[in-house]
Write a protein that holds these residues in place. Sequence first.
Motif, PDB file in Angstrom:
ATOM      1  N   VAL A  26      43.856 -17.804  -5.885  1.00 60.90           N
ATOM      2  CA  VAL A  26      44.416 -18.100  -7.215  1.00 60.90           C
ATOM      3  C   VAL A  26      44.111 -19.546  -7.587  1.00 60.90           C
ATOM      4  N   SER A  27      44.206 -20.449  -6.619  1.00 71.09           N
ATOM      5  CA  SER A  27      43.923 -21.859  -6.915  1.00 71.09           C
ATOM      6  C   SER A  27      42.448 -22.077  -7.264  1.00 71.09           C
ATOM      7  N   HIS A  28      41.552 -21.243  -6.708  1.00 72.98           N
ATOM      8  CA  HIS A  28      40.132 -21.302  -7.088  1.00 72.98           C
ATOM      9  C   HIS A  28      39.965 -21.047  -8.586  1.00 72.98           C
ATOM     10  N   LEU A  29      40.758 -20.140  -9.092  1.00 74.22           N
ATOM     11  CA  LEU A  29      40.613 -19.718 -10.486  1.00 74.22           C
ATOM     12  C   LEU A  29      41.399 -20.581 -11.448  1.00 74.22           C
ATOM     13  N   THR A  30      42.282 -21.422 -10.944  1.00 69.71           N
ATOM     14  CA  THR A  30      43.167 -22.175 -11.835  1.00 69.71           C
ATOM     15  C   THR A  30      43.137 -23.674 -11.542  1.00 69.71           C
ATOM     16  N   PHE A  31      44.184 -24.186 -10.911  1.00 74.39           N
ATOM     17  CA  PHE A  31      44.419 -25.622 -10.849  1.00 74.39           C
ATOM     18  C   PHE A  31      43.516 -26.403  -9.893  1.00 74.39           C
ATOM     19  N   ALA A  32      42.858 -25.765  -8.925  1.00 69.69           N
ATOM     20  CA  ALA A  32      42.026 -26.508  -7.959  1.00 69.69           C
ATOM     21  C   ALA A  32      40.542 -26.205  -8.127  1.00 69.69           C
ATOM     22  N   ARG A  33      40.167 -25.704  -9.256  1.00 68.25           N
ATOM     23  CA  ARG A  33      38.773 -25.283  -9.478  1.00 68.25           C
ATOM     24  C   ARG A  33      37.782 -26.424  -9.247  1.00 68.25           C
ATOM     25  N   ASP A  34      38.077 -27.592  -9.784  1.00 68.57           N
ATOM     26  CA  ASP A  34      37.175 -28.739  -9.613  1.00 68.57           C
ATOM     27  C   ASP A  34      37.076 -29.162  -8.147  1.00 68.57           C
ATOM     28  N   GLU A  35      38.204 -29.120  -7.447  1.00 69.20           N
ATOM     29  CA  GLU A  35      38.217 -29.501  -6.028  1.00 69.20           C
ATOM     30  C   GLU A  35      37.319 -28.554  -5.223  1.00 69.20           C
ATOM     31  N   PHE A  36      37.402 -27.264  -5.509  1.00 67.87           N
ATOM     32  CA  PHE A  36      36.577 -26.307  -4.777  1.00 67.87           C
ATOM     33  C   PHE A  36      35.099 -26.456  -5.130  1.00 67.87           C
ATOM     34  N   GLN A  37      34.799 -26.843  -6.352  1.00 69.98           N
ATOM     35  CA  GLN A  37      33.401 -27.055  -6.732  1.00 69.98           C
ATOM     36  C   GLN A  37      32.776 -28.168  -5.895  1.00 69.98           C
ATOM     37  N   ALA A  38      33.594 -29.112  -5.455  1.00 64.58           N
ATOM     38  CA  ALA A  38      33.095 -30.215  -4.625  1.00 64.58           C
ATOM     39  C   ALA A  38      32.602 -29.718  -3.273  1.00 64.58           C
ATOM     40  N   GLN A  39      33.021 -28.524  -2.866  1.00 63.58           N
ATOM     41  CA  GLN A  39      32.623 -27.994  -1.566  1.00 63.58           C
ATOM     42  C   GLN A  39      31.382 -27.116  -1.634  1.00 63.58           C
ATOM     43  N   VAL A  40      30.933 -26.776  -2.810  1.00 66.94           N
ATOM     44  CA  VAL A  40      29.752 -25.922  -2.931  1.00 66.94           C
ATOM     45  C   VAL A  40      28.518 -26.767  -2.582  1.00 66.94           C
ATOM     46  N   PRO A  41      27.769 -26.340  -1.568  1.00 66.49           N
ATOM     47  CA  PRO A  41      26.581 -27.119  -1.183  1.00 66.49           C
ATOM     48  C   PRO A  41      25.592 -27.243  -2.345  1.00 66.49           C
ATOM     49  N   LYS A  42      25.083 -28.439  -2.534  1.00 66.74           N
ATOM     50  CA  LYS A  42      24.116 -28.679  -3.615  1.00 66.74           C
ATOM     51  C   LYS A  42      22.840 -27.859  -3.423  1.00 66.74           C
ATOM     52  N   SER A  43      22.545 -27.498  -2.191  1.00 68.25           N
ATOM     53  CA  SER A  43      21.337 -26.725  -1.898  1.00 68.25           C
ATOM     54  C   SER A  43      21.476 -25.248  -2.265  1.00 68.25           C
ATOM     55  N   LEU A  44      22.678 -24.807  -2.554  1.00 73.86           N
ATOM     56  CA  LEU A  44      22.896 -23.410  -2.929  1.00 73.86           C
ATOM     57  C   LEU A  44      22.384 -23.204  -4.354  1.00 73.86           C
ATOM     58  N   PRO A  45      21.440 -22.294  -4.550  1.00 77.29           N
ATOM     59  CA  PRO A  45      20.815 -22.149  -5.870  1.00 77.29           C
ATOM     60  C   PRO A  45      21.655 -21.312  -6.852  1.00 77.29           C
ATOM     61  N   LEU A  46      22.952 -21.553  -6.875  1.00 76.90           N
ATOM     62  CA  LEU A  46      23.852 -20.844  -7.779  1.00 76.90           C
ATOM     63  C   LEU A  46      24.724 -21.852  -8.515  1.00 76.90           C
ATOM     64  N   ASN A  47      25.197 -21.462  -9.666  1.00 75.47           N
ATOM     65  CA  ASN A  47      26.104 -22.287 -10.448  1.00 75.47           C
ATOM     66  C   ASN A  47      27.391 -22.509  -9.646  1.00 75.47           C
ATOM     67  N   GLU A  48      27.819 -23.762  -9.527  1.00 74.71           N
ATOM     68  CA  GLU A  48      28.997 -24.097  -8.719  1.00 74.71           C
ATOM     69  C   GLU A  48      30.246 -23.365  -9.199  1.00 74.71           C
ATOM     70  N   ASP A  49      30.428 -23.296 -10.512  1.00 74.82           N
ATOM     71  CA  ASP A  49      31.614 -22.630 -11.036  1.00 74.82           C
ATOM     72  C   ASP A  49      31.591 -21.136 -10.710  1.00 74.82           C
ATOM     73  N   PHE A  50      30.423 -20.521 -10.785  1.00 78.07           N
ATOM     74  CA  PHE A  50      30.303 -19.111 -10.412  1.00 78.07           C
ATOM     75  C   PHE A  50      30.700 -18.899  -8.956  1.00 78.07           C
ATOM     76  N   VAL A  51      30.220 -19.763  -8.078  1.00 77.84           N
ATOM     77  CA  VAL A  51      30.530 -19.644  -6.647  1.00 77.84           C
ATOM     78  C   VAL A  51      32.036 -19.770  -6.419  1.00 77.84           C
ATOM     79  N   VAL A  52      32.666 -20.720  -7.091  1.00 71.46           N
ATOM     80  CA  VAL A  52      34.107 -20.926  -6.932  1.00 71.46           C
ATOM     81  C   VAL A  52      34.880 -19.714  -7.462  1.00 71.46           C
ATOM     82  N   LEU A  53      34.491 -19.216  -8.627  1.00 71.94           N
ATOM     83  CA  LEU A  53      35.183 -18.051  -9.184  1.00 71.94           C
ATOM     84  C   LEU A  53      34.991 -16.815  -8.312  1.00 71.94           C
ATOM     85  N   ALA A  54      33.765 -16.579  -7.866  1.00 71.75           N
ATOM     86  CA  ALA A  54      33.483 -15.411  -7.030  1.00 71.75           C
ATOM     87  C   ALA A  54      34.225 -15.496  -5.693  1.00 71.75           C
ATOM     88  N   SER A  55      34.228 -16.676  -5.083  1.00 66.30           N
ATOM     89  CA  SER A  55      34.935 -16.810  -3.806  1.00 66.30           C
ATOM     90  C   SER A  55      36.443 -16.697  -4.010  1.00 66.30           C
TER      91      SER A  55
END
Length: 138
Positions: A26-55
Amino acid sequence: MKPRPTSALQTLARLGLGGFLTFAGVSHLTFARDEFQAQVPKSLPLNEDFVVLASGIAEISLGTAFMLWKEKRIPLGWLLAAFFVAVFPGNISQYLTRTDAFGLDTDRKRFIRLFFQPVLIGVALWSSGAWQARKRRG
């Protein structure tokens, strides 16, 4: 073959882990979305927000199922352990890139956090009875 019942402590751990995971999703989808985006590896060829929402959706689904679908707790334990392995590169990336998020604002804190992922994997396997069921099969 019906799985053996788990102990009261295992059941409490399964419910706690499932609740924690659901909350994290739930926090991925709401209040901690930006924090979780910080954990998405830059080498992952996917949109960071998509990865956070999907996870986040995956975490809500897995956490809820882990708490409520007792008959499938063993395969769910394995699936949850695999999920924790799959997201571990994000924790490693956060450490290597020195990205601050979730109060992990020093290299030491980010490094110590890496050791919690194996604990989550172990709790998923133990609390579900998956590890014990593996031993009985062969």
